[in-house]
Design a protein around this motif. Structure first.
Motif, short mmCIF file in Angstrom:
data_model
loop_
_atom_site.label_atom_id
_atom_site.label_comp_id
_atom_site.label_asym_id
_atom_site.label_seq_id
_atom_site.Cartn_x
_atom_site.Cartn_y
_atom_site.Cartn_z
N LEU A 95 -8.84 3.78 17.26
CA LEU A 95 -8.74 3.65 18.71
C LEU A 95 -7.58 4.50 19.23
O LEU A 95 -6.49 4.49 18.66
N GLY A 96 -7.81 5.26 20.27
CA GLY A 96 -6.76 6.10 20.83
C GLY A 96 -7.29 6.84 22.03
O GLY A 96 -8.43 6.64 22.47
N ASN A 97 -6.49 7.74 22.58
CA ASN A 97 -6.90 8.45 23.80
C ASN A 97 -8.13 9.31 23.56
O ASN A 97 -8.92 9.55 24.48
N ALA A 98 -8.31 9.79 22.32
CA ALA A 98 -9.49 10.59 22.01
C ALA A 98 -10.70 9.71 21.71
O ALA A 98 -11.83 10.20 21.65
N ARG A 99 -10.47 8.42 21.50
CA ARG A 99 -11.56 7.49 21.19
C ARG A 99 -11.37 6.23 22.05
O ARG A 99 -11.12 5.14 21.55
N ARG A 100 -11.49 6.44 23.34
CA ARG A 100 -11.30 5.33 24.26
C ARG A 100 -12.49 4.38 24.24
O ARG A 100 -13.62 4.79 23.98
N VAL A 101 -12.22 3.13 24.53
CA VAL A 101 -13.28 2.14 24.68
C VAL A 101 -13.83 2.24 26.10
O VAL A 101 -13.06 2.35 27.07
#
Length: 402
Positions: free
Chosen positions: A278-284
């Protein structure tokens, strides 16, 4: 441990004769193993043969072993006798005034799902696929929730939805550029995390670079919040995560999304924060359907900002899409814009999703198998109007109407 519902209760499906296994739903290792177990390929050549078949099935989209010209004729005949490559039956095709396409696909007798292609979404267009026939979650704003669960779909049946769409969009062999179908969203019928094994296998097939080749970053799995399976979803699929949220407090979410009674909001948010990578490149993506007078107030918007604090997220605001018998109305446009403005000021991207395919009941929350829409009483009335004699049977007797 994977949570899976095995509810293959279809009488017709149980009575149907055994079919040849469909190879299009097998992962690469499973495909190689199937060829060896069938006695068609020696173990030392299984991986090579599997790669040949893979490219023909998933890059070229062939449905006939005879078209596999780099495979020996004798082996092609043996494969045709042992296995299947056919597509399921497309029962109905509908095209919206806005270009959205919907297919009603019959996977087996009594087993039908709807699949929707939405142009101009993502890089080019998105396919909304189903993971179950019907649903158990009974979300009160969702049309699919009014249809009983028939069974989970197999990986082959999930992949088949992509194949059908690409057949009809003319996208074989798999294009690398100028695709009309660039994104996959598991937002159709069913709860994907109650069928994680098949969903994970289907994603492995769809994402393979030598086949359909849709990047895992362009595959999104939406769940209503089956918390114990969130980590496994991330680890097994590396797919993007979407959460069907729709409320910021347990009493309201208990009403709108009844699975919340089992996995309340605090537990859900803890599971989301632990989602792999999870992170800014893999936002929910949080999905929030706008229901007039129910969850659309400025107070709810501010509560949503507090709830999502610290979570890399974007929020899709979804104008409610009406369906026959629905107890809700869509929020006024001014209320939706005011709600979005509060989220935007807090730093969250919060696009208002443009309703697509409403005229063919293809919009978010509207999917439901055609076989479930038409009641027996309607059929009988039509038959009487046509002057036909009707005889009660198991399908039309009182108490057996769908």
């Amino acid at each position: 441990m994977t949570t899976t519902l095995d509810l293959s209760r279809s009488r017709d499906a149980a009575a149907s004769p055994a079919r040849r296994p469909n190879l299009t739903g097998l992962t690469r290792p499973a495909l190689a193993a199937a060829l060896t177990e069938a006695g068609l390929v020696p173990p030392e050549k299984a991986k090579m043969r599997a790669s040949q078949l893979w490219r023909w099935m998933h890059h070229y989209g062939v449905t006939d072993f005879d078209r596999m010209t780099d495979v020996a004729k004798e082996l092609r005949a043996a494969l045709a006798g042992a296995f299947d490559l056919s597509r399921p039956e497309v029962v109905e095709r509908q095209v919206s005034v806005d270009g959205t396409r919907k297919w009603l696909i019959r996977m087996a007798p009594g087993v039908e799902v709807e699949t929707v292609y939405i142009p101009d979404v993502g890089r080019s267009g998105a396919l909304c696929v189903s993971s179950q026939v019907g649903c158990t979650l009974n979300c009160t704003f969702c049309h699919t929730g009014t249809q009983p669960l028939v069974r989970n779909l197999t990986a082959a049946e999930i992949v088949a939805q992509v194949q059908v769409a690409r057949d009809e969009l003319g996208e074989w062999p798999s294009p690398k550029e100028d695709r009309r179908l660039s994104n996959i969203v598991f937002m159709g019928m069913g709860e994907p995390l109650y069928n994680l094994d098949s969903v994970a296998d289907a994603i492995d097939i769809i994402a393979d670079n030598e086949g359909i080749a849709i990047s895992r970053r362009r595959i999104t799995v939406s769940t209503s919040g089956i918390v114990p399976e969130l980590k496994a979803l991330g680890e097994r699929t590396q797919a993007m995560l979407a959460i069907s949220l729709h409320a910021t407090n347990d009493p309201l979410r208990d009403e709108l999304v009844p699975i919340n009674r089992k996995y309340p909001i605090a537990e859900l948010m803890a599971g989301i924060r632990a989602y792999p990578e999870l992170g800014n490149a893999r936002r929910v993506t949080f999905e929030y359907v706008m229901l007039k007078g129910v969850n659309d107030s400025p107070t709810e918007a501010r509560a949503l900002v507090r709830l999502l604090a610290g979570v890399p997220a974007k929020i899709n605001l979804i104008p409610f899409n009406p369906w026959p018998g629905s107890p809700y109305a869509c929020s006024d446009w001014g209320a939706i814009e005011a709600f979005a403005a509060i989220l935007n000021r807090a730093g969250y991207a919060s696009p208002i999703r443009t309703p697509r395919g409403r005229d063919i009941l293809a919009a978010c929350g509207q999917l439901k198998s055609e076989s479930e829409k038409e009641r027996a009483s309607v059929r009988r009335a039509r038959e009487r109007a046509a002057g036909l004699q009707t005889t009660p049977d198991a399908a039309t007797a009182p108490g057996n109407e769908p």
